[in-house]
Motif scaffolding. Structure first.
Motif, PDB file in Angstrom:
ATOM      1  N   SER A 198     112.283  55.999  72.048  1.00 46.91           N
ATOM      2  CA  SER A 198     113.521  55.239  72.210  1.00 46.91           C
ATOM      3  C   SER A 198     114.056  54.836  70.839  1.00 46.91           C
ATOM      4  O   SER A 198     114.245  53.659  70.550  1.00 46.91           O
ATOM      5  CB  SER A 198     113.261  53.982  73.060  1.00 46.91           C
ATOM      6  OG  SER A 198     114.428  53.223  73.233  1.00 46.91           O
ATOM      7  N   MET A 199     114.309  55.831  69.985  1.00 46.43           N
ATOM      8  CA  MET A 199     114.726  55.528  68.625  1.00 46.43           C
ATOM      9  C   MET A 199     116.082  54.842  68.618  1.00 46.43           C
ATOM     10  O   MET A 199     116.938  55.105  69.455  1.00 46.43           O
ATOM     11  CB  MET A 199     114.775  56.794  67.770  1.00 46.43           C
ATOM     12  CG  MET A 199     113.407  57.445  67.569  1.00 46.43           C
ATOM     13  SD  MET A 199     112.120  56.303  66.985  1.00 46.43           S
ATOM     14  CE  MET A 199     112.742  55.879  65.365  1.00 46.43           C
ATOM     15  N   GLY A 200     116.263  53.951  67.651  1.00 47.64           N
ATOM     16  CA  GLY A 200     117.511  53.216  67.542  1.00 47.64           C
ATOM     17  C   GLY A 200     117.393  52.097  66.523  1.00 47.64           C
ATOM     18  O   GLY A 200     116.368  51.936  65.857  1.00 47.64           O
ATOM     19  N   ASN A 201     118.476  51.314  66.393  1.00 40.88           N
ATOM     20  CA  ASN A 201     118.545  50.189  65.471  1.00 40.88           C
ATOM     21  C   ASN A 201     118.353  50.625  64.021  1.00 40.88           C
ATOM     22  O   ASN A 201     117.860  49.862  63.188  1.00 40.88           O
ATOM     23  CB  ASN A 201     117.508  49.118  65.839  1.00 40.88           C
ATOM     24  CG  ASN A 201     118.054  47.710  65.680  1.00 40.88           C
ATOM     25  OD1 ASN A 201     119.266  47.505  65.646  1.00 40.88           O
ATOM     26  ND2 ASN A 201     117.165  46.741  65.568  1.00 40.88           N
ATOM     27  N   LEU A 202     118.778  51.841  63.726  1.00 37.12           N
ATOM     28  CA  LEU A 202     118.651  52.384  62.374  1.00 37.12           C
ATOM     29  C   LEU A 202     119.844  52.034  61.493  1.00 37.12           C
ATOM     30  O   LEU A 202     119.869  52.407  60.313  1.00 37.12           O
ATOM     31  CB  LEU A 202     118.472  53.902  62.432  1.00 37.12           C
ATOM     32  CG  LEU A 202     117.140  54.362  63.017  1.00 37.12           C
ATOM     33  CD1 LEU A 202     117.201  55.849  63.388  1.00 37.12           C
ATOM     34  CD2 LEU A 202     115.992  54.119  62.042  1.00 37.12           C
ATOM     35  N   ASP A 203     120.821  51.316  62.058  1.00 37.35           N
ATOM     36  CA  ASP A 203     121.980  50.877  61.279  1.00 37.35           C
ATOM     37  C   ASP A 203     121.987  49.354  61.129  1.00 37.35           C
ATOM     38  O   ASP A 203     123.005  48.759  60.786  1.00 37.35           O
ATOM     39  CB  ASP A 203     123.280  51.339  61.938  1.00 37.35           C
ATOM     40  CG  ASP A 203     123.427  50.839  63.374  1.00 37.35           C
ATOM     41  OD1 ASP A 203     122.449  50.263  63.914  1.00 37.35           O
ATOM     42  OD2 ASP A 203     124.509  51.026  63.969  1.00 37.35           O
ATOM     43  N   SER A 204     120.851  48.728  61.364  1.00 42.52           N
ATOM     44  CA  SER A 204     120.756  47.269  61.395  1.00 42.52           C
ATOM     45  C   SER A 204     120.492  46.685  60.014  1.00 42.52           C
ATOM     46  O   SER A 204     120.197  47.396  59.048  1.00 42.52           O
ATOM     47  CB  SER A 204     119.631  46.859  62.343  1.00 42.52           C
ATOM     48  OG  SER A 204     118.376  47.316  61.833  1.00 42.52           O
ATOM     49  N   ALA A 205     120.556  45.356  59.952  1.00 37.13           N
ATOM     50  CA  ALA A 205     120.224  44.667  58.706  1.00 37.13           C
ATOM     51  C   ALA A 205     118.768  44.892  58.325  1.00 37.13           C
ATOM     52  O   ALA A 205     118.424  45.010  57.145  1.00 37.13           O
ATOM     53  CB  ALA A 205     120.508  43.178  58.857  1.00 37.13           C
ATOM     54  N   GLY A 206     117.892  44.965  59.324  1.00 34.06           N
ATOM     55  CA  GLY A 206     116.485  45.251  59.041  1.00 34.06           C
ATOM     56  C   GLY A 206     116.304  46.624  58.431  1.00 34.06           C
ATOM     57  O   GLY A 206     115.508  46.814  57.501  1.00 34.06           O
ATOM     58  N   ALA A 207     117.048  47.596  58.946  1.00 38.54           N
ATOM     59  CA  ALA A 207     116.983  48.951  58.385  1.00 38.54           C
ATOM     60  C   ALA A 207     117.471  48.966  56.949  1.00 38.54           C
ATOM     61  O   ALA A 207     116.878  49.621  56.078  1.00 38.54           O
ATOM     62  CB  ALA A 207     117.824  49.902  59.239  1.00 38.54           C
ATOM     63  N   ALA A 208     118.556  48.240  56.673  1.00 39.17           N
ATOM     64  CA  ALA A 208     119.081  48.180  55.305  1.00 39.17           C
ATOM     65  C   ALA A 208     118.083  47.517  54.371  1.00 39.17           C
ATOM     66  O   ALA A 208     117.901  47.946  53.220  1.00 39.17           O
ATOM     67  CB  ALA A 208     120.407  47.413  55.295  1.00 39.17           C
ATOM     68  N   ALA A 209     117.408  46.464  54.847  1.00 39.34           N
ATOM     69  CA  ALA A 209     116.438  45.762  54.017  1.00 39.34           C
ATOM     70  C   ALA A 209     115.263  46.662  53.669  1.00 39.34           C
ATOM     71  O   ALA A 209     114.826  46.718  52.510  1.00 39.34           O
ATOM     72  CB  ALA A 209     115.949  44.503  54.733  1.00 39.34           C
ATOM     73  N   PHE A 210     114.744  47.383  54.644  1.00 34.26           N
ATOM     74  CA  PHE A 210     113.576  48.220  54.378  1.00 34.26           C
ATOM     75  C   PHE A 210     113.950  49.434  53.535  1.00 34.26           C
ATOM     76  O   PHE A 210     113.211  49.827  52.620  1.00 34.26           O
ATOM     77  CB  PHE A 210     112.903  48.663  55.668  1.00 34.26           C
ATOM     78  CG  PHE A 210     111.546  49.277  55.437  1.00 34.26           C
ATOM     79  CD1 PHE A 210     110.493  48.489  55.007  1.00 34.26           C
ATOM     80  CD2 PHE A 210     111.332  50.626  55.626  1.00 34.26           C
ATOM     81  CE1 PHE A 210     109.240  49.044  54.768  1.00 34.26           C
ATOM     82  CE2 PHE A 210     110.093  51.194  55.398  1.00 34.26           C
ATOM     83  CZ  PHE A 210     109.038  50.398  54.966  1.00 34.26           C
ATOM     84  N   THR A 211     115.103  50.027  53.809  1.00 37.59           N
ATOM     85  CA  THR A 211     115.577  51.143  52.994  1.00 37.59           C
ATOM     86  C   THR A 211     115.703  50.717  51.538  1.00 37.59           C
ATOM     87  O   THR A 211     115.270  51.439  50.621  1.00 37.59           O
ATOM     88  CB  THR A 211     116.939  51.647  53.512  1.00 37.59           C
ATOM     89  OG1 THR A 211     116.783  52.146  54.840  1.00 37.59           O
ATOM     90  CG2 THR A 211     117.500  52.756  52.625  1.00 37.59           C
ATOM     91  N   SER A 212     116.292  49.553  51.314  1.00 34.88           N
ATOM     92  CA  SER A 212     116.463  49.048  49.956  1.00 34.88           C
ATOM     93  C   SER A 212     115.120  48.832  49.273  1.00 34.88           C
ATOM     94  O   SER A 212     114.948  49.150  48.094  1.00 34.88           O
ATOM     95  CB  SER A 212     117.255  47.734  50.000  1.00 34.88           C
ATOM     96  OG  SER A 212     117.428  47.205  48.707  1.00 34.88           O
ATOM     97  N   ASP A 213     114.137  48.315  50.000  1.00 34.43           N
ATOM     98  CA  ASP A 213     112.818  48.074  49.419  1.00 34.43           C
ATOM     99  C   ASP A 213     112.140  49.382  49.016  1.00 34.43           C
ATOM    100  O   ASP A 213     111.499  49.468  47.964  1.00 34.43           O
ATOM    101  CB  ASP A 213     111.933  47.324  50.412  1.00 34.43           C
ATOM    102  CG  ASP A 213     112.174  45.825  50.397  1.00 34.43           C
ATOM    103  OD1 ASP A 213     113.179  45.388  49.801  1.00 34.43           O
ATOM    104  OD2 ASP A 213     111.369  45.086  50.991  1.00 34.43           O
TER     105      ASP A 213
END
Length: 295
Positions: free
Chosen positions: A160-175
């Motif tokens: 059930s992939m999803g929520n890849l455009d969220s603030a959490g996704a941006a935070a982890f991508t940035s890290d």
């Protein structure tokens, strides 16, 4: 480094992102069938139920709760004392049903959100975390990326992939991309003068590039590109003229937010990863091999 959307930084943004990610985890749990809780995840030894237990158990401790004392077996996936500590919350909940653990998270989540929205707190307030005291914004950032990574573990296991455009996704991508320069310089065996660029193609769109230069001690280090600062090799001692370091071989790695973050979380090997390369494929693979930032 360039990232869109920008990751949350200010305290209200971090609290909102934590709340949204926690709710997404709860929503997944409430839609699980009893048999779903036994499905394996990408985390060695942990089922879907165990991931819910880890999430609920960690925030239970953050909320001032105490689990009963329990002996944690020497599971093969426990590699250090920190891992053994985190396993306790999972072990103590192994006798409970998945539904019971989800209900624990449902009851706990609003309390955690309310505690972070306490008006007496400020970004520099020091709070106690699982491994010691930290300033509130730093702690919230760590809790956000931990929750978001485990949300993705659950989504992966439940297909059930999803929520890849969220603030959490941006935070982890940035890290992940912020850690790229130091990790590449120390571990990826890149030649001096070589340039490597990682492009995350979305939903979170991000780019980070490095050039390997030789430091004053003769050791190579990675200089970040796209930072708005000049990238130079040296300054002429007589004239003061800046002498640019010529770009060497350029290697560009392109991959999706899902691929980048799953690799950054150590949940998938480079060999099994979907990505494309322009340039040195061997160098790209070495960079991706060292990109994991989770313990």
């Amino acid at each position: 480094m360039q990232t869109h959307p920008q990751p949350p930084v200010e305290l209200p943004e971090l609290v909102d992102a934590f709340a949204a990610t926690g709710q997404s985890i709860l929503d997944l749990g409430l839609t699980c069938h009893p048999e779903d809780f036994d499905k394996p995840t990408a985390l060695p030894g942990w089922t879907v139920k165990d991931v819910f237990a880890h999430v609920a158990g960690t925030e239970h401790l953050m909320n001032g709760g105490q689990d009963r004392e329990i002996e944690v077996p020497d599971y093969e996936w426990i590699r250090n004392d920190a891992g053994r500590f985190m396993e306790r919350a999972v072990e103590v909940r192994r006798g409970r049903s998945g539904g019971e653990i989800v209900n624990e998270w449902r009851d706990l989540l609003p309390k955690r959100i309310a505690s972070y929205r306490d008006p007496t707190l400020n970004p520099e307030t020091v709070i106690q975390g699982p491994f010691g005291p930290m300033e509130l914004t730093a702690m919230l950032h760590l809790r956000l990326i931990d929750l978001w990574c485990h949300e993705q573990d659950l989504r992966d296991a439940l297909h059930s992939m999803g929520n890849l455009d969220s603030a959490g996704a941006a935070a982890f991508t940035s890290d992940v991309l912020a850690a790229f320069p130091a990790r590449a310089a120390r571990r990826a065996d890149l030649e001096v003068g070589s340039v490597v660029i990682i492009e995350c193609t979305g939903p979170v769109m991000a780019r980070q590039g490095i050039r390997i230069v030789e430091g004053s001690d003769g050791r190579p280090y990675a200089e970040s590109l796209f930072s708005g600062t000049a990238h130079v090799d040296k300054v002429d001692d007589e004239t003061g003229e800046i002498i640019p370091l010529p770009l060497g071989k350029i290697t560009t790695i392109r991959l999706s937010t899902e691929s980048l973050t799953r690799r950054g979380a150590g949940r998938i090997s480079t060999a099994d990863l979907r990505y494309s390369v322009e340039g040195d494929e061997a160098a790209a693979a070495r960079v991706l091999d060292v990109l994991t930032i989770t313990p």
